[in-house]
Design an enzyme around this catalytic site. Sequence first.
Site, PDB file in Angstrom:
ATOM      1  N   GLU A 287     112.751 -36.513 -18.539  1.00 23.72           N
ATOM      2  CA  GLU A 287     114.135 -36.979 -18.550  1.00 23.72           C
ATOM      3  C   GLU A 287     115.103 -35.810 -18.285  1.00 23.72           C
ATOM      4  O   GLU A 287     116.206 -36.012 -17.790  1.00 23.72           O
ATOM      5  CB  GLU A 287     114.442 -37.621 -19.912  1.00 23.72           C
ATOM      6  CG  GLU A 287     115.359 -38.810 -19.812  1.00 23.72           C
ATOM      7  CD  GLU A 287     115.441 -39.613 -21.108  1.00 23.72           C
ATOM      8  OE1 GLU A 287     115.439 -40.850 -21.034  1.00 23.72           O
ATOM      9  OE2 GLU A 287     115.526 -39.004 -22.200  1.00 23.72           O
ATOM     10  N   HIS A 308      86.336 -37.940 -18.984  1.00 25.99           N
ATOM     11  CA  HIS A 308      85.435 -38.993 -18.517  1.00 25.99           C
ATOM     12  C   HIS A 308      86.195 -40.053 -17.736  1.00 25.99           C
ATOM     13  O   HIS A 308      85.673 -41.142 -17.499  1.00 25.99           O
ATOM     14  CB  HIS A 308      84.694 -39.604 -19.712  1.00 25.99           C
ATOM     15  CG  HIS A 308      83.826 -38.591 -20.408  1.00 25.99           C
ATOM     16  ND1 HIS A 308      82.455 -38.550 -20.265  1.00 25.99           N
ATOM     17  CD2 HIS A 308      84.155 -37.544 -21.214  1.00 25.99           C
ATOM     18  CE1 HIS A 308      81.974 -37.535 -20.970  1.00 25.99           C
ATOM     19  NE2 HIS A 308      82.996 -36.904 -21.552  1.00 25.99           N
ATOM     20  N   LYS A 422     118.784 -51.071 -16.834  1.00 26.58           N
ATOM     21  CA  LYS A 422     119.578 -51.793 -17.833  1.00 26.58           C
ATOM     22  C   LYS A 422     120.600 -52.685 -17.140  1.00 26.58           C
ATOM     23  O   LYS A 422     120.790 -53.834 -17.523  1.00 26.58           O
ATOM     24  CB  LYS A 422     120.320 -50.809 -18.754  1.00 26.58           C
ATOM     25  CG  LYS A 422     119.430 -50.015 -19.674  1.00 26.58           C
ATOM     26  CD  LYS A 422     120.271 -49.150 -20.581  1.00 26.58           C
ATOM     27  CE  LYS A 422     119.417 -48.127 -21.315  1.00 26.58           C
ATOM     28  NZ  LYS A 422     120.210 -47.117 -21.995  1.00 26.58           N
TER      29      LYS A 422
HETATM   30  O1  PA5 Z   1     116.784 -39.208 -24.690  1.00 30.19           O
HETATM   31  C1  PA5 Z   1     117.532 -40.161 -24.644  1.00 30.19           C
HETATM   32  O2  PA5 Z   1     118.749 -40.024 -24.597  1.00 30.19           O
HETATM   33  C2  PA5 Z   1     116.994 -41.570 -24.646  1.00 30.19           C
HETATM   34  O3  PA5 Z   1     115.618 -41.594 -24.681  1.00 30.19           O
HETATM   35  C3  PA5 Z   1     117.532 -42.299 -25.854  1.00 30.19           C
HETATM   36  O4  PA5 Z   1     117.170 -41.605 -27.005  1.00 30.19           O
HETATM   37  C4  PA5 Z   1     117.010 -43.721 -25.907  1.00 30.19           C
HETATM   38  O5  PA5 Z   1     117.396 -44.405 -24.758  1.00 30.19           O
HETATM   39  C5  PA5 Z   1     117.534 -44.438 -27.125  1.00 30.19           C
HETATM   40  O6  PA5 Z   1     118.921 -44.424 -27.147  1.00 30.19           O
HETATM   41  P1  PA5 Z   1     119.707 -44.745 -28.462  1.00 30.19           P
HETATM   42  O7  PA5 Z   1     119.380 -43.733 -29.472  1.00 30.19           O
HETATM   43  O8  PA5 Z   1     121.139 -44.696 -28.048  1.00 30.19           O
HETATM   44  O9  PA5 Z   1     119.300 -46.139 -28.894  1.00 30.19           O
END
Ligand code: PA5
Length: 446
Positions: A287, A308, A422
Amino acid sequence: MQDIKLSIENCLGFVSEETIKGFEAQVKSSAATLEAGTGLGNDFLGWLHLPSSITPEFLDDIQETANYLRENCEVVVVAGIGGSYLGAKAVIDSLSNSFEWLQPNKPVMVYAGNNIGEDYLAELCEFLKGKKFGIINISKSGTTTETALAFRLLKTQLEEQAGKEAAQKLIVAVTDKAKGALRTLATQEGYKTYVIPDNVGGRFSVLTPVGLLPIAVAGLDVRQLVAGAQRMEQVCGVDTPFMENPAAVYAATRNALYQNGKKIEILVNYQPKLHFFAEWWKQLYGESEGKDGKGIFNAAVDFTTDLHSMGQWIQEGERTIFETVISINTPNKTLVIPSDEANLDGLNFLAGKRVDEVNKMAELGTMLAHVDGGVPNMKIEVPELNAYYIGQLIYFFEKACGISGYLLEVNPFNQPGVEAYKKNMFALLEKPGYEKETEAIKARLK
Ligand code: PA5
């Protein structure tokens, strides 16, 4: 106490030491930019000195809440997704006994809000029927669909089973200090709450209440976890010489390999407990770096299990990969292989050896085979699997990630790409406010 140790010797046949040392100036400038807070995403640097800012009083408060849930629950459900889930799951799995998850006087930790599988949620609700359970609901935005949906189901069930008043005490919300639906709900219902600091993004939040509370509920030592992270904050600090700073050398080496055509990094472990640690790492790097058409693809394998299966690809597939191996020096338990008079399985050559000796030879043999097969290897030696060293690993990877993202010239602290699905999902579900998108997506799918 020792420190985790990074070795890059098995990369030097692929990129030279001079090439890696050639990154020194860039790495130093990236680290300085992080410190100065003048780079991309500089409003999300709260993780940088988070370990050293954690006070004993704060940890006492976390522990007190954790104790309440431990004393009053047979099961604690941690609801959250991505950065609001993976850190806790990674640490809890890494440090818990693999088979003692169902034992008296200790709540079973289960997870929700990280998928929308109807069977998963229905089975979880069935599992919780008649049990004393609590919920830690974690969402920074407070509006994430997966988490909110699971929480609605869980809250309804808890209120039905325990009564509204008791349920209020068994729910803890971890969210933004002011914004979002979860904050509003928590205030209205009077839940105990913890704040996720504005300047700490989800994937860097394991050392905030997002990770610390569930980890403490699981009975693990959050003080040692934080102490390990504090130690790495020093070790990976700007004053440490380049080649002695593991975060600097890791960031430089993976970027040198990337520029040399190694586009995929595989995190390898030889302890199945580390499976979710790798999931956390995948999110942290994937990310942070996968954007602007750039970034190493992050994958992970559990060895020897995956030798494996994916072992074939790694040995002989496209030569675009490198490995980073997490090697645990000393196991916590001792298990010696017995001798057998009949020796029908032919294993007497191993009799008297510890199981870990076999594992270590598998590790060494694999590393040599992969290097021969064209796969560079980095190795991170961890003295043992405990909270202190997991804390070290967490901060080491976070710091290296910040540096590495700046080396790649991306913003390592945003994630604009996760919004695309989303938007489509909300349009397809006809969420109020998405009318235009709904019309457009319906026309596209005709
Ligand atoms: O790293 C990130 O920002 C995302 O993985 C969020 O943590 C994830 O989408 C969850 O978001 P939130 O904490 O707003 O529910």
